[in-house]
Design a protein around this motif. Structure first.
Motif, PDB file in Angstrom:
ATOM      1  N   THR A  87       0.812  -1.216   0.000  1.00  0.00           N
ATOM      2  CA  THR A  87       0.000   0.000   0.000  1.00  0.00           C
ATOM      3  C   THR A  87       0.844   1.263   0.000  1.00  0.00           C
ATOM      4  O   THR A  87       0.326   2.350  -0.264  1.00  0.00           O
ATOM      5  N   LYS A  88       2.155   1.125   0.296  1.00  0.00           N
ATOM      6  CA  LYS A  88       3.012   2.306   0.349  1.00  0.00           C
ATOM      7  C   LYS A  88       4.381   2.009  -0.256  1.00  0.00           C
ATOM      8  O   LYS A  88       4.969   0.957  -0.011  1.00  0.00           O
ATOM      9  N   ILE A  89       4.877   2.961  -1.048  1.00  0.00           N
ATOM     10  CA  ILE A  89       6.216   2.870  -1.632  1.00  0.00           C
ATOM     11  C   ILE A  89       7.200   3.536  -0.673  1.00  0.00           C
ATOM     12  O   ILE A  89       6.987   4.668  -0.235  1.00  0.00           O
ATOM     13  N   THR A  90       8.269   2.824  -0.329  1.00  0.00           N
ATOM     14  CA  THR A  90       9.255   3.344   0.606  1.00  0.00           C
ATOM     15  C   THR A  90      10.532   3.764  -0.120  1.00  0.00           C
ATOM     16  O   THR A  90      10.713   3.472  -1.307  1.00  0.00           O
ATOM     17  N   ARG A  91      11.413   4.422   0.614  1.00  0.00           N
ATOM     18  CA  ARG A  91      12.700   4.826   0.057  1.00  0.00           C
ATOM     19  C   ARG A  91      13.498   3.608  -0.398  1.00  0.00           C
ATOM     20  O   ARG A  91      14.192   3.653  -1.419  1.00  0.00           O
ATOM     21  N   HIS A  92      13.375   2.513   0.351  1.00  0.00           N
ATOM     22  CA  HIS A  92      14.070   1.276  -0.024  1.00  0.00           C
ATOM     23  C   HIS A  92      13.587   0.791  -1.390  1.00  0.00           C
ATOM     24  O   HIS A  92      14.397   0.343  -2.221  1.00  0.00           O
ATOM     25  N   ASP A  93      12.281   0.883  -1.635  1.00  0.00           N
ATOM     26  CA  ASP A  93      11.720   0.453  -2.929  1.00  0.00           C
ATOM     27  C   ASP A  93      12.287   1.302  -4.072  1.00  0.00           C
ATOM     28  O   ASP A  93      12.689   0.770  -5.117  1.00  0.00           O
ATOM     29  N   VAL A  94      12.322   2.617  -3.867  1.00  0.00           N
ATOM     30  CA  VAL A  94      12.846   3.520  -4.896  1.00  0.00           C
ATOM     31  C   VAL A  94      14.323   3.228  -5.153  1.00  0.00           C
ATOM     32  O   VAL A  94      14.778   3.189  -6.306  1.00  0.00           O
ATOM     33  N   ASP A  95      15.067   2.978  -4.077  1.00  0.00           N
ATOM     34  CA  ASP A  95      16.500   2.699  -4.210  1.00  0.00           C
ATOM     35  C   ASP A  95      16.737   1.425  -5.020  1.00  0.00           C
ATOM     36  O   ASP A  95      17.700   1.334  -5.784  1.00  0.00           O
ATOM     37  N   LYS A  96      15.856   0.462  -4.865  1.00  0.00           N
ATOM     38  CA  LYS A  96      15.998  -0.815  -5.575  1.00  0.00           C
ATOM     39  C   LYS A  96      15.605  -0.710  -7.047  1.00  0.00           C
ATOM     40  O   LYS A  96      16.216  -1.337  -7.914  1.00  0.00           O
ATOM     41  N   VAL A  97      14.585   0.068  -7.337  1.00  0.00           N
ATOM     42  CA  VAL A  97      13.995   0.079  -8.674  1.00  0.00           C
ATOM     43  C   VAL A  97      14.561   1.188  -9.569  1.00  0.00           C
ATOM     44  O   VAL A  97      14.838   0.960 -10.750  1.00  0.00           O
ATOM     45  N   VAL A  98      14.749   2.378  -8.993  1.00  0.00           N
ATOM     46  CA  VAL A  98      15.141   3.545  -9.793  1.00  0.00           C
ATOM     47  C   VAL A  98      16.658   3.699  -9.756  1.00  0.00           C
ATOM     48  O   VAL A  98      17.233   3.987  -8.709  1.00  0.00           O
ATOM     49  N   THR A  99      17.287   3.493 -10.893  1.00  0.00           N
ATOM     50  CA  THR A  99      18.744   3.604 -10.954  1.00  0.00           C
ATOM     51  C   THR A  99      19.173   5.071 -10.913  1.00  0.00           C
ATOM     52  O   THR A  99      18.409   5.960 -11.274  1.00  0.00           O
ATOM     53  N   LYS A 100      20.398   5.281 -10.489  1.00  0.00           N
ATOM     54  CA  LYS A 100      20.935   6.637 -10.440  1.00  0.00           C
ATOM     55  C   LYS A 100      21.032   7.204 -11.847  1.00  0.00           C
ATOM     56  O   LYS A 100      21.575   6.564 -12.742  1.00  0.00           O
ATOM     57  N   SER A 101      20.528   8.414 -12.012  1.00  0.00           N
ATOM     58  CA  SER A 101      20.637   9.095 -13.295  1.00  0.00           C
ATOM     59  C   SER A 101      21.996   9.771 -13.394  1.00  0.00           C
ATOM     60  O   SER A 101      22.730   9.894 -12.401  1.00  0.00           O
TER      61      SER A 101
END
Length: 338
Positions: A199-213
Protein backbone atom coordinates in the motif's frame (compact mmCIF):
# COMPACT_ATOMS: atom_id res chain seq x y z
CA UNK A 1 -7.31 24.72 -14.14
CA UNK A 2 -5.20 21.83 -12.83
CA UNK A 3 -4.21 18.89 -15.00
CA UNK A 4 -6.87 16.49 -13.70
CA UNK A 5 -9.57 19.11 -14.30
CA UNK A 6 -8.25 19.61 -17.82
CA UNK A 7 -8.49 15.87 -18.58
CA UNK A 8 -12.06 15.75 -17.29
CA UNK A 9 -13.03 18.85 -19.24
CA UNK A 10 -11.73 17.43 -22.51
CA UNK A 11 -14.03 14.41 -22.06
CA UNK A 12 -17.15 15.95 -20.52
CA UNK A 13 -17.73 19.46 -21.89
CA UNK A 14 -14.84 20.50 -24.11
CA UNK A 15 -14.50 23.83 -25.85
CA UNK A 16 -13.81 23.71 -29.63
CA UNK A 17 -10.08 24.53 -29.39
CA UNK A 18 -7.44 23.86 -26.75
CA UNK A 19 -3.81 24.92 -26.89
CA UNK A 20 -1.52 23.03 -24.50
CA UNK A 21 1.95 24.49 -24.06
CA UNK A 22 4.35 22.20 -22.17
CA UNK A 23 7.92 20.97 -22.25
CA UNK A 24 7.10 17.69 -20.48
CA UNK A 25 6.03 15.00 -22.97
CA UNK A 26 4.05 13.32 -20.18
CA UNK A 27 1.25 15.87 -20.50
CA UNK A 28 0.79 15.30 -24.23
CA UNK A 29 0.93 11.50 -23.90
CA UNK A 30 -1.54 11.50 -21.03
CA UNK A 31 -4.04 13.80 -22.76
CA UNK A 32 -3.85 11.84 -26.01
CA UNK A 33 -4.47 8.52 -24.23
CA UNK A 34 -7.26 9.98 -22.09
CA UNK A 35 -9.12 11.17 -25.19
CA UNK A 36 -8.61 7.93 -27.09
CA UNK A 37 -9.91 5.88 -24.16
CA UNK A 38 -13.09 7.94 -24.16
CA UNK A 39 -13.79 6.89 -27.77
CA UNK A 40 -14.90 3.54 -29.14
CA UNK A 41 -12.28 1.66 -31.16
CA UNK A 42 -14.21 2.06 -34.41
CA UNK A 43 -14.77 5.74 -33.62
CA UNK A 44 -11.04 6.26 -33.13
CA UNK A 45 -10.35 4.90 -36.60
CA UNK A 46 -12.78 7.33 -38.23
CA UNK A 47 -12.70 10.39 -36.00
CA UNK A 48 -9.27 10.67 -34.36
CA UNK A 49 -6.23 12.08 -36.14
CA UNK A 50 -2.83 13.56 -35.26
CA UNK A 51 -0.77 15.75 -37.58
CA UNK A 52 2.91 16.55 -37.18
CA UNK A 53 3.18 20.05 -38.63
CA UNK A 54 6.87 19.64 -39.33
CA UNK A 55 5.95 17.04 -41.94
CA UNK A 56 2.30 17.79 -42.83
CA UNK A 57 0.80 20.98 -44.27
CA UNK A 58 -1.62 22.72 -41.94
CA UNK A 59 -4.19 22.82 -44.74
CA UNK A 60 -4.60 19.01 -44.62
CA UNK A 61 -5.22 19.09 -40.87
CA UNK A 62 -7.73 21.94 -41.19
CA UNK A 63 -9.56 20.09 -43.94
CA UNK A 64 -9.97 17.18 -41.51
CA UNK A 65 -11.03 19.52 -38.68
CA UNK A 66 -13.79 21.12 -40.78
CA UNK A 67 -15.27 17.72 -41.77
CA UNK A 68 -18.26 16.33 -39.92
CA UNK A 69 -17.73 13.22 -37.74
CA UNK A 70 -18.29 9.76 -39.26
CA UNK A 71 -20.70 7.61 -37.23
CA UNK A 72 -20.08 9.59 -34.04
CA UNK A 73 -20.76 12.82 -32.22
CA UNK A 74 -17.33 14.38 -32.40
CA UNK A 75 -14.09 14.45 -34.32
CA UNK A 76 -10.74 14.90 -32.55
CA UNK A 77 -7.83 16.53 -34.41
CA UNK A 78 -4.46 17.05 -32.70
CA UNK A 79 -1.83 19.36 -34.15
CA UNK A 80 1.71 18.65 -33.01
CA UNK A 81 4.91 20.70 -33.38
CA UNK A 82 3.40 24.02 -34.55
CA UNK A 83 6.85 25.57 -34.98
CA UNK A 84 5.33 28.60 -36.74
CA UNK A 85 4.24 29.82 -33.28
CA UNK A 86 7.91 30.37 -32.43
CA UNK A 87 10.58 32.54 -34.02
CA UNK A 88 12.44 29.44 -35.24
CA UNK A 89 12.72 29.73 -39.01
CA UNK A 90 15.03 26.74 -39.48
CA UNK A 91 12.21 24.18 -39.68
CA UNK A 92 10.21 25.85 -42.42
CA UNK A 93 10.36 23.00 -44.93
CA UNK A 94 6.61 23.36 -45.45
CA UNK A 95 4.57 26.49 -46.18
CA UNK A 96 1.57 26.56 -43.86
CA UNK A 97 -1.71 28.31 -44.55
CA UNK A 98 -1.72 30.45 -41.41
CA UNK A 99 -4.49 32.72 -42.70
CA UNK A 100 -6.93 29.80 -42.96
CA UNK A 101 -5.95 28.72 -39.45
CA UNK A 102 -6.73 32.23 -38.17
CA UNK A 103 -10.18 32.04 -39.78
CA UNK A 104 -10.79 28.63 -38.22
CA UNK A 105 -9.88 29.94 -34.75
CA UNK A 106 -12.45 32.71 -35.11
CA UNK A 107 -15.16 30.34 -36.40
CA UNK A 108 -14.32 26.75 -35.37
CA UNK A 109 -16.22 23.58 -36.27
CA UNK A 110 -18.39 22.85 -33.21
CA UNK A 111 -18.37 19.07 -33.72
CA UNK A 112 -14.55 18.99 -33.75
CA UNK A 113 -12.27 19.06 -30.73
CA UNK A 114 -9.07 20.65 -32.01
CA UNK A 115 -6.06 20.39 -29.70
CA UNK A 116 -2.74 22.08 -30.41
CA UNK A 117 0.28 20.56 -28.62
CA UNK A 118 2.99 23.20 -28.24
CA UNK A 119 6.20 21.49 -27.01
CA UNK A 120 8.21 24.70 -26.73
CA UNK A 121 9.26 26.70 -23.70
CA UNK A 122 8.76 29.98 -25.55
CA UNK A 123 6.49 31.13 -28.35
CA UNK A 124 6.51 34.44 -30.23
CA UNK A 125 3.75 36.46 -28.60
CA UNK A 126 4.13 39.22 -31.18
CA UNK A 127 2.64 37.05 -33.92
CA UNK A 128 -1.00 37.52 -34.84
CA UNK A 129 -1.68 33.77 -34.78
CA UNK A 130 -0.29 33.48 -31.24
CA UNK A 131 -2.39 36.40 -30.02
CA UNK A 132 -5.50 34.82 -31.56
CA UNK A 133 -4.82 31.47 -29.90
CA UNK A 134 -4.25 33.12 -26.52
CA UNK A 135 -7.40 35.24 -26.77
CA UNK A 136 -9.87 32.97 -28.60
CA UNK A 137 -9.06 29.46 -27.34
CA UNK A 138 -8.57 27.57 -24.11
CA UNK A 139 -4.85 28.26 -23.74
CA UNK A 140 -3.24 26.11 -21.03
CA UNK A 141 0.34 26.91 -19.98
CA UNK A 142 2.00 23.89 -18.36
CA UNK A 143 5.58 25.04 -18.93
CA UNK A 144 6.28 26.62 -15.56
CA UNK A 145 4.55 24.06 -13.38
CA UNK A 146 5.58 24.11 -9.74
CA UNK A 147 7.36 21.34 -7.89
CA UNK A 148 4.26 21.00 -5.74
CA UNK A 149 2.14 20.36 -8.84
CA UNK A 150 4.59 17.71 -10.07
CA UNK A 151 4.53 16.03 -6.67
CA UNK A 152 0.73 16.07 -6.61
CA UNK A 153 0.51 14.50 -10.08
CA UNK A 154 2.77 11.66 -8.93
CA UNK A 155 0.73 11.12 -5.77
CA UNK A 156 -2.59 11.25 -7.67
CA UNK A 157 -1.38 8.67 -10.20
CA UNK A 158 -0.47 6.30 -7.36
CA UNK A 159 -3.78 6.89 -5.58
CA UNK A 160 -5.57 5.50 -8.65
CA UNK A 161 -3.79 2.20 -7.92
CA UNK A 162 -4.42 2.41 -4.14
CA UNK A 163 -0.77 3.21 -3.51
CA UNK A 164 0.95 6.01 -1.62
CA UNK A 165 4.58 7.09 -1.36
CA UNK A 166 6.32 8.37 1.77
CA UNK A 167 8.18 11.68 1.71
CA UNK A 168 11.67 10.18 1.88
CA UNK A 169 10.88 7.90 -1.06
CA UNK A 170 9.48 10.83 -3.04
CA UNK A 171 12.60 12.90 -2.34
CA UNK A 172 14.82 10.10 -3.67
CA UNK A 173 12.60 9.67 -6.74
CA UNK A 174 12.90 13.40 -7.47
CA UNK A 175 16.65 13.27 -6.96
CA UNK A 176 17.15 10.30 -9.27
CA UNK A 177 15.00 11.73 -12.03
CA UNK A 178 16.19 15.33 -11.56
CA UNK A 179 12.57 16.33 -10.95
CA UNK A 180 11.61 15.60 -14.56
CA UNK A 181 7.93 14.63 -14.56
CA UNK A 182 8.11 12.43 -17.66
CA UNK A 183 10.98 10.41 -16.18
CA UNK A 184 9.27 10.28 -12.80
CA UNK A 185 6.10 8.80 -14.28
CA UNK A 186 8.08 6.16 -16.17
CA UNK A 187 9.72 5.13 -12.91
CA UNK A 188 6.36 5.21 -11.11
CA UNK A 189 5.10 2.56 -13.55
CA UNK A 190 8.02 0.31 -12.58
CA UNK A 191 7.45 0.99 -8.89
CA UNK A 192 3.77 -0.01 -9.18
CA UNK A 193 4.81 -3.40 -10.53
CA UNK A 194 7.60 -3.85 -7.98
CA UNK A 195 5.30 -2.88 -5.09
CA UNK A 196 2.34 -5.02 -6.17
CA UNK A 197 0.40 -6.09 -3.08
CA UNK A 198 1.75 -3.23 -0.96
CA UNK A 199 0.00 0.00 0.00
CA UNK A 200 3.01 2.31 0.35
CA UNK A 201 6.22 2.87 -1.63
CA UNK A 202 9.25 3.34 0.61
CA UNK A 203 12.70 4.83 0.06
CA UNK A 204 14.07 1.28 -0.02
CA UNK A 205 11.72 0.45 -2.93
CA UNK A 206 12.85 3.52 -4.90
CA UNK A 207 16.50 2.70 -4.21
CA UNK A 208 16.00 -0.81 -5.58
CA UNK A 209 14.00 0.08 -8.67
CA UNK A 210 15.14 3.54 -9.79
CA UNK A 211 18.74 3.60 -10.95
CA UNK A 212 20.93 6.64 -10.44
CA UNK A 213 20.64 9.10 -13.30
CA UNK A 214 23.57 10.97 -14.75
CA UNK A 215 22.28 14.07 -12.94
CA UNK A 216 22.45 12.34 -9.56
CA UNK A 217 25.91 10.96 -10.29
CA UNK A 218 26.98 14.48 -11.24
CA UNK A 219 25.54 15.72 -7.95
CA UNK A 220 27.77 13.21 -6.13
CA UNK A 221 30.65 14.47 -8.25
CA UNK A 222 29.88 18.06 -7.22
CA UNK A 223 30.05 17.06 -3.56
CA UNK A 224 33.37 15.28 -4.08
CA UNK A 225 34.86 18.27 -5.93
CA UNK A 226 33.82 20.81 -3.30
CA UNK A 227 34.99 18.56 -0.47
CA UNK A 228 38.41 18.38 -2.14
CA UNK A 229 38.15 14.59 -2.29
CA UNK A 230 40.38 14.39 -5.32
CA UNK A 231 40.60 10.59 -5.43
CA UNK A 232 36.82 10.11 -5.09
CA UNK A 233 36.09 12.80 -7.69
CA UNK A 234 38.51 11.40 -10.27
CA UNK A 235 37.30 7.82 -9.66
CA UNK A 236 33.65 8.81 -10.14
CA UNK A 237 34.50 10.84 -13.26
CA UNK A 238 36.38 7.86 -14.75
CA UNK A 239 33.52 5.52 -13.85
CA UNK A 240 31.01 7.71 -15.66
CA UNK A 241 33.30 7.93 -18.68
CA UNK A 242 33.73 4.14 -18.67
CA UNK A 243 29.92 3.81 -18.72
CA UNK A 244 29.84 5.75 -21.98
CA UNK A 245 28.90 9.21 -20.74
CA UNK A 246 29.95 12.04 -23.05
CA UNK A 247 32.46 14.52 -21.55
CA UNK A 248 30.62 17.59 -22.88
CA UNK A 249 27.31 16.39 -21.48
CA UNK A 250 28.85 15.63 -18.10
CA UNK A 251 30.58 18.99 -18.01
CA UNK A 252 27.37 20.81 -18.97
CA UNK A 253 25.58 19.18 -16.05
CA UNK A 254 28.43 20.08 -13.72
CA UNK A 255 28.23 23.70 -14.87
CA UNK A 256 24.46 23.70 -14.43
CA UNK A 257 24.72 22.33 -10.89
CA UNK A 258 27.42 24.80 -9.82
CA UNK A 259 25.44 27.64 -11.41
CA UNK A 260 22.38 26.63 -9.39
CA UNK A 261 24.42 26.53 -6.17
CA UNK A 262 25.75 30.02 -6.90
CA UNK A 263 22.26 31.32 -7.66
CA UNK A 264 20.90 29.86 -4.43
CA UNK A 265 23.85 31.27 -2.48
CA UNK A 266 23.18 34.74 -3.82
CA UNK A 267 19.39 34.79 -3.71
CA UNK A 268 18.31 32.70 -0.73
CA UNK A 269 18.38 35.68 1.68
CA UNK A 270 16.24 37.75 -0.69
CA UNK A 271 13.24 35.40 -0.71
CA UNK A 272 10.91 34.08 1.95
CA UNK A 273 11.55 30.40 1.36
CA UNK A 274 13.34 27.77 -0.72
CA UNK A 275 9.99 27.09 -2.37
CA UNK A 276 9.69 30.70 -3.54
CA UNK A 277 13.26 30.61 -4.87
CA UNK A 278 12.51 27.37 -6.73
CA UNK A 279 9.61 29.11 -8.44
CA UNK A 280 11.84 32.04 -9.44
CA UNK A 281 14.57 29.72 -10.78
CA UNK A 282 12.02 27.37 -12.41
CA UNK A 283 13.45 24.22 -10.80
CA UNK A 284 12.01 21.65 -8.40
CA UNK A 285 12.11 22.79 -4.73
CA UNK A 286 14.04 19.67 -3.76
CA UNK A 287 16.91 20.69 -6.06
CA UNK A 288 17.00 24.10 -4.37
CA UNK A 289 16.98 22.39 -0.98
CA UNK A 290 20.01 20.26 -1.90
CA UNK A 291 21.82 23.22 -3.48
CA UNK A 292 21.19 25.35 -0.40
CA UNK A 293 22.71 22.70 1.87
CA UNK A 294 25.89 22.80 -0.20
CA UNK A 295 25.91 26.59 -0.60
CA UNK A 296 25.82 27.16 3.17
CA UNK A 297 29.09 25.24 3.61
CA UNK A 298 31.20 27.29 1.20
CA UNK A 299 32.20 30.88 0.51
CA UNK A 300 31.27 32.65 -2.69
CA UNK A 301 34.87 32.86 -3.87
CA UNK A 302 35.33 29.10 -3.54
CA UNK A 303 32.15 28.34 -5.47
CA UNK A 304 33.07 30.86 -8.18
CA UNK A 305 36.56 29.33 -8.46
CA UNK A 306 35.07 25.89 -9.06
CA UNK A 307 32.53 27.24 -11.55
CA UNK A 308 35.23 29.03 -13.54
CA UNK A 309 37.40 25.89 -13.47
CA UNK A 310 34.58 23.78 -14.89
CA UNK A 311 33.83 26.49 -17.46
CA UNK A 312 37.47 26.38 -18.54
CA UNK A 313 37.18 22.59 -19.06
CA UNK A 314 34.21 23.19 -21.36
CA UNK A 315 36.11 25.79 -23.39
CA UNK A 316 39.05 23.41 -23.84
CA UNK A 317 36.78 20.47 -24.72
CA UNK A 318 35.27 22.57 -27.50
CA UNK A 319 38.45 24.17 -28.80
CA UNK A 320 41.20 21.56 -28.31
CA UNK A 321 41.81 17.84 -28.70
CA UNK A 322 43.08 17.42 -25.14
CA UNK A 323 42.07 14.28 -23.25
CA UNK A 324 38.87 14.96 -21.20
CA UNK A 325 40.04 12.77 -18.31
CA UNK A 326 43.32 14.65 -18.11
CA UNK A 327 41.54 18.01 -18.19
CA UNK A 328 39.36 17.01 -15.24
CA UNK A 329 42.31 15.64 -13.27
CA UNK A 330 44.31 18.84 -13.83
CA UNK A 331 41.29 20.86 -12.74
CA UNK A 332 41.06 18.87 -9.50
CA UNK A 333 44.75 19.33 -8.79
CA UNK A 334 44.51 23.10 -9.39
CA UNK A 335 41.38 23.43 -7.26
CA UNK A 336 43.01 21.51 -4.40
CA UNK A 337 45.85 24.05 -4.32
CA UNK A 338 43.43 26.95 -3.68
Amino acid sequence: MNFEDLKNKLIDKPQPIYVIQATQSYFFNELRETIKKSMLIEEQAMNFAMYDLIETPLAIALDDATSVPFFGDKRVVILDNPFFLTNDNKRQKITHDIESFEKYIIDPQTTTLLIVFVPYEKIDKRKKIVKLLQNKTQFIDLVNISGQTITQIVRDSLTNFKLSIDNNALDLLIQRTNGDLSNMMQEVSKLRVYCYGKTKITRHDVDKVVTKSLSENVFDLVNAVLANKITDAISLYRELRANGEEPLKMNALLLSQFRLILQVKGLITKVRSEKELATKLKVHPYRVKLANKIAQKFKFKDLIAVYLGVLNIELQLKSTQRNPDLLFELFMVEYQKK
